[in-house]
Write a protein that holds these residues in place. Structure first.
Motif, mmCIF file in Angstrom:
data_model
loop_
_atom_site.group_PDB
_atom_site.id
_atom_site.type_symbol
_atom_site.label_atom_id
_atom_site.label_comp_id
_atom_site.label_asym_id
_atom_site.label_seq_id
_atom_site.Cartn_x
_atom_site.Cartn_y
_atom_site.Cartn_z
ATOM 1 N N THR A 54 44.937 44.776 35.035
ATOM 2 C CA THR A 54 44.654 43.205 35.481
ATOM 3 C C THR A 54 43.253 43.284 36.055
ATOM 4 N N PRO A 55 42.329 42.491 35.626
ATOM 5 C CA PRO A 55 41.176 42.192 36.596
ATOM 6 C C PRO A 55 41.332 41.514 37.881
ATOM 7 N N ILE A 56 40.608 42.223 38.997
ATOM 8 C CA ILE A 56 41.091 42.036 40.285
ATOM 9 C C ILE A 56 39.517 41.663 40.986
ATOM 10 N N SER A 57 39.722 41.023 42.129
ATOM 11 C CA SER A 57 38.684 41.076 43.150
ATOM 12 C C SER A 57 39.284 41.711 44.277
ATOM 13 N N ARG A 61 35.023 40.276 45.825
ATOM 14 C CA ARG A 61 33.977 40.848 44.900
ATOM 15 C C ARG A 61 34.771 41.307 43.486
ATOM 16 N N ALA A 62 34.505 40.993 42.583
ATOM 17 C CA ALA A 62 34.838 41.245 41.247
ATOM 18 C C ALA A 62 34.659 42.654 40.698
ATOM 19 N N GLY A 63 35.383 43.132 39.868
ATOM 20 C CA GLY A 63 34.900 44.561 39.143
ATOM 21 C C GLY A 63 36.051 45.384 38.823
ATOM 22 N N PRO A 64 36.890 45.564 40.119
ATOM 23 C CA PRO A 64 38.009 46.473 39.781
ATOM 24 C C PRO A 64 39.283 45.901 38.997
ATOM 25 N N VAL A 116 44.001 58.491 44.799
ATOM 26 C CA VAL A 116 44.045 58.791 46.264
ATOM 27 C C VAL A 116 44.399 57.586 46.978
ATOM 28 N N THR A 117 45.422 57.946 48.302
ATOM 29 C CA THR A 117 45.856 56.860 49.063
ATOM 30 C C THR A 117 44.742 55.953 49.529
ATOM 31 N N VAL A 118 44.673 54.823 49.666
ATOM 32 C CA VAL A 118 43.500 54.033 50.067
ATOM 33 C C VAL A 118 43.653 54.093 51.456
ATOM 34 N N PRO A 119 42.435 54.318 52.426
ATOM 35 C CA PRO A 119 42.404 54.284 53.854
ATOM 36 C C PRO A 119 42.865 52.905 54.238
ATOM 37 N N PHE A 120 43.773 53.268 55.317
ATOM 38 C CA PHE A 120 44.560 52.025 55.733
ATOM 39 C C PHE A 120 44.003 50.997 56.415
ATOM 40 N N GLY A 121 44.078 49.867 55.582
ATOM 41 C CA GLY A 121 43.217 48.693 56.320
ATOM 42 C C GLY A 121 42.108 48.255 55.296
ATOM 43 N N CYS A 122 41.779 49.002 54.441
ATOM 44 C CA CYS A 122 40.483 49.011 53.812
ATOM 45 C C CYS A 122 41.010 47.995 52.636
ATOM 46 N N ILE A 123 42.013 48.007 51.845
ATOM 47 C CA ILE A 123 42.291 46.939 51.009
ATOM 48 C C ILE A 123 43.452 46.252 51.420
ATOM 49 N N GLY A 149 38.845 44.261 51.992
ATOM 50 C CA GLY A 149 39.418 43.188 52.170
ATOM 51 C C GLY A 149 40.762 42.824 51.250
ATOM 52 N N MET A 150 40.875 41.672 50.994
ATOM 53 C CA MET A 150 42.117 41.214 50.515
ATOM 54 C C MET A 150 41.829 41.308 48.692
ATOM 55 N N LEU A 151 42.952 41.823 48.331
ATOM 56 C CA LEU A 151 42.933 41.916 46.945
ATOM 57 C C LEU A 151 43.462 40.866 45.975
ATOM 58 N N ALA A 152 42.990 40.306 45.047
ATOM 59 C CA ALA A 152 43.228 39.138 44.395
ATOM 60 C C ALA A 152 43.152 39.369 42.797
#
Length: 156
Positions: A54-57, A61-64, A116-123, A149-152
């Motif tokens: 699923t495309p997310i921001s 910021r879009a792209g992932p 890999v595990t995302v660094p805590f608080g990054c996403i 930031g917030m993933l959406a």
């Protein structure tokens, strides 16, 4: 999009209705259709494995992409269908210039694909998520540092 009913039926068989309370499903709420990175495996006219991207921001910021769910019929687990779908989807996303793929899942399974595990608080997810299960795979070197930031879900 024509396979949506078959995909939902597969998820019903594999994961049941409890899947709807997961935070990843909140991200996809209101988004319609399947992205071009989604894939499935059919045998005898029945969908037996499927993966969704699923495309997310992240932080606006879009792209992932958000990987998941990945579903494989129980009787076919261990046959390599899930691994093949993950590899196929990641290769297609990389070829299209997607910088980053995020998922909530088992680190021991997804590490083989470079997650890999995302660094805590990054996403930050829009609901409860075990931080040890929030994983990312850079498809472009250094991409994780570009997103915070917030993933959406991204409907654009």
């Amino acid at each position: 999009d024509a396979d949506t009913a078959a995909i939902e039926a597969l998820h019903d068989r594999v994961s049941g209705p409890g899947r709807y309370v997961k935070t990843s499903y909140r991200v996809r709420e209101g988004l319609t259709g399947q992205s071009r990175w989604c894939h499935g495996v059919w045998t005898g006219g029945v969908l037996v494995a499927a993966i969704r991207f699923t495309p997310i921001s992240i932080g606006g910021r879009a792209g992932p992409l958000l990987l998941g769910p990945l579903a494989v019929e129980r009787r076919l687990k261990g046959e390599g269908l899930g691994k093949g779908l993950v590899a196929l989807g990641l290769a297609a996303a990389a070829a299209d210039g997607v910088p980053l793929v995020v998922l909530v899942g088992d680190a021991s399974y997804y590490a083989r694909f470079g997650f890999v595990t995302v660094p805590f608080g990054c996403i930050v997810m829009p609901g409860p998520v075990d931080p040890a299960r929030l994983l990312a795979r850079e498809l472009r070197a250094g991409a994780l540092a570009d997103f915070a930031g917030m993933l959406a879900g991204d409907a654009s």
